[in-house]
Design a protein around this motif. Structure first.
Motif, PDB file in Angstrom:
ATOM      1  N   VAL A 198      49.892  46.349  53.843  1.00 17.96           N
ATOM      2  CA  VAL A 198      50.244  45.800  55.157  1.00 17.96           C
ATOM      3  C   VAL A 198      50.670  46.937  56.079  1.00 17.96           C
ATOM      4  O   VAL A 198      51.564  47.722  55.733  1.00 17.96           O
ATOM      5  CB  VAL A 198      51.376  44.749  55.044  1.00 17.96           C
ATOM      6  CG1 VAL A 198      51.725  44.203  56.417  1.00 17.96           C
ATOM      7  CG2 VAL A 198      50.953  43.629  54.114  1.00 17.96           C
ATOM      8  N   ASP A 200      52.374  48.053  59.629  1.00 12.75           N
ATOM      9  CA  ASP A 200      53.301  47.536  60.620  1.00 12.75           C
ATOM     10  C   ASP A 200      52.620  47.431  61.985  1.00 12.75           C
ATOM     11  O   ASP A 200      51.673  48.175  62.282  1.00 12.75           O
ATOM     12  CB  ASP A 200      54.532  48.436  60.710  1.00 12.75           C
ATOM     13  CG  ASP A 200      55.638  47.807  61.533  1.00 12.75           C
ATOM     14  OD1 ASP A 200      56.287  46.874  61.036  1.00 12.75           O
ATOM     15  OD2 ASP A 200      55.826  48.249  62.689  1.00 12.75           O
ATOM     16  N   LYS A 315      49.378  43.907  60.981  1.00 10.33           N
ATOM     17  CA  LYS A 315      50.443  42.960  61.308  1.00 10.33           C
ATOM     18  C   LYS A 315      50.428  42.598  62.787  1.00 10.33           C
ATOM     19  O   LYS A 315      50.802  41.472  63.155  1.00 10.33           O
ATOM     20  CB  LYS A 315      51.798  43.566  60.947  1.00 10.33           C
ATOM     21  CG  LYS A 315      52.973  42.602  61.031  1.00 10.33           C
ATOM     22  CD  LYS A 315      52.820  41.467  60.043  1.00 10.33           C
ATOM     23  CE  LYS A 315      54.093  40.634  59.959  1.00 10.33           C
ATOM     24  NZ  LYS A 315      54.488  40.063  61.258  1.00 10.33           N
ATOM     25  N   ASP A 319      50.226  38.700  64.201  1.00 12.50           N
ATOM     26  CA  ASP A 319      51.113  38.068  65.179  1.00 12.50           C
ATOM     27  C   ASP A 319      50.318  37.493  66.352  1.00 12.50           C
ATOM     28  O   ASP A 319      50.683  36.446  66.900  1.00 12.50           O
ATOM     29  CB  ASP A 319      52.139  39.083  65.686  1.00 12.50           C
ATOM     30  CG  ASP A 319      53.051  39.585  64.570  1.00 12.50           C
ATOM     31  OD1 ASP A 319      53.190  38.869  63.561  1.00 12.50           O
ATOM     32  OD2 ASP A 319      53.615  40.695  64.711  1.00 12.50           O
TER      33      ASP A 319
END
Length: 419
Positions: A198, A200, A315, A319
């Protein structure tokens, strides 16, 4: 039957239960096991053509040796079968061609380069000769499995690539390596990516800010090229729909991502064995579980390394998808405009059907009148009028045509004026 003969025949691969050593039940549909290059045991090492013997070595622990795949010969058959299981490891040797000036090659570059064997090459693994696999009829060369030659402890590899004196022109530059191939179940693969892969949101935002603040070089133009926003496509290249889990390779430089599940499900499996059914086309009979091909992990956007171990979940785009879903625009947006500091806004998709209806309405305005509610009023069908010679309008038209035909052509006089 020697190892070389088995390698040339490319024995069938089957998935087994590691505990019971029994073959897994037959299933149809998407592949459940993936094969990919887990790491490099040796190299990639530059091995240019020369009158020397390259001596390489690597170590195998007892735990790694216990995980290696193995071959068995089923009862009543002549060819061996390679038995694989979740977590099994295989070893193979491969050779690739690179640029003449290339002195090194990274693992990410190695995994996306096709196999290319020199015209003459001699390989030994722990003292046993290994023969290369060349594909005929304009095909590609194939790697060679050396799993059965592996031993616990130090393994020695000897490679010799003689010079090609009969060929003219620049000599190719070859790299040699020993790969470790892992077989992994789909569920374990997804869990590992979600746990360790993952990125950021700040990584993508910084990359977008760097593109928006691109400065031209001072030698060419003494000004900065600034943009207010950058467009990012959200559509998966396989399904043309917005992704569920956006991923890209760790070496990829683009902002766009592709869907994790679509990427895994579209990896081509190994050639399944022939069954005893009588179907010739569109056979739906269950076949034995076979893993995917280990060399089909190139990014669909930039063709760089996109193995499961190299995939990273963005990520920031996760979002973005959550925001679109919350606002009810998930099915209406396929791209966004991203500004500085990660501020974004959706770009609405124009409905082709609505656009076509608008054009039809505009075309209908010229041909008919509209009612008060905006709909076109029904127009009576056009009626054809049949006229006879006794009709005065027809007689007048005929007379005009006769007079026009009887009049002589107009003559234009040209007068020359002297200077």
């Amino acid at each position: 039957m020697s190892l070389v003969q088995l390698d040339r025949r490319n024995p069938r691969q089957v998935m087994i239960n590691r505990a019971t050593k029994k073959e897994l039940p037959l299933k149809t549909g998407k592949p459940m096991f993936y094969q990919y290059i887990q790491r490099m045991a040796v190299g990639p090492n530059a091995t240019p053509m020369n009158k020397i013997m390259y001596k390489l070595q690597f170590s195998v622990t007892e735990e790694e040796y216990a995980l290696r795949s193995y071959r068995t010969t089923p009862e009543g058959q002549l060819l061996s079968v390679e038995n694989l299981f979740d977590g099994s490891l295989g070893y193979r040797v491969r050779c690739c061609a690179a640029r003449r000036d290339a002195k090194s090659m990274s693992e990410s570059e190695w995994v996306v380069v096709d196999t290319k064997w020199p015209v003459n090459i001699f390989i030994k693994v722990n003292g046993s000769p290994v023969f290369v696999r060349r594909q005929s009829h304009n095909g590609k060369d194939l790697p060679v499995s050396i799993t059965e030659l592996i031993q616990v402890g130090v393994n020695r590899v000897e490679v010799a690539i003689p010079e090609e004196s009969h060929k003219s022109g620049p000599r190719p530059n070859y790299f040699f390596g020993v790969e470790v191939i892992e077989t992994a179940h789909c569920n374990r693969t997804v869990e590992i990516i979600k746990k360790f892969g993952v990125h950021d949101a700040s990584i993508s935002i910084n990359k977008i800010n760097a593109r928006l603040q691109t400065t031209a070089s001072e030698e060419e133009d003494e000004f900065a090229v600034l943009q207010d926003s950058i467009s990012v496509d959200l559509a998966d290249p396989f399904s043309a729909k917005i992704f569920r889990i956006p991923v890209r390779g760790v070496q990829c430089q683009h902002i766009e991502c592709f869907d994790l599940f679509n990427w895994l499900n579209t990896r081509p499996p190994s050639a399944p064995p022939k069954t005893n059914c009588q179907h010739q086309f569109d056979c739906q009979c269950p076949r034995s579980q076979e893993p995917t091909l280990p060399d089909k992990w190139r990014c669909p956007i930039c063709s760089k390394d996109a193995r499961p171990s190299s995939l990273r979940i963005d990520k920031f785009l996760v979002d973005v998808r959550a925001g679109l879903k919350e606002s009810g625009k998930l099915d209406k947006v396929k791209s966004i405009l991203v500004g500085l500091d990660g501020k974004w806004e959706p770009v609405a998709v124009v409905d082709d059907d609505a656009e076509g209806n608008d054009k039809e309405d505009e075309a209908g305005v010229a041909g008919g009148k509209r009612k008060a509610d905006g709909t076109l009023a029904e127009q009576p069908p056009a009626q054809k009028l049949v006229r006879t010679a006794s009709d005065p309008n027809v007689a007048m038209t005929s007379a005009r045509r006769t007079v026009s035909a009887a009049l002589p052509a107009r003559v234009i006089d040209i007068i020359e004026i002297d200077d």
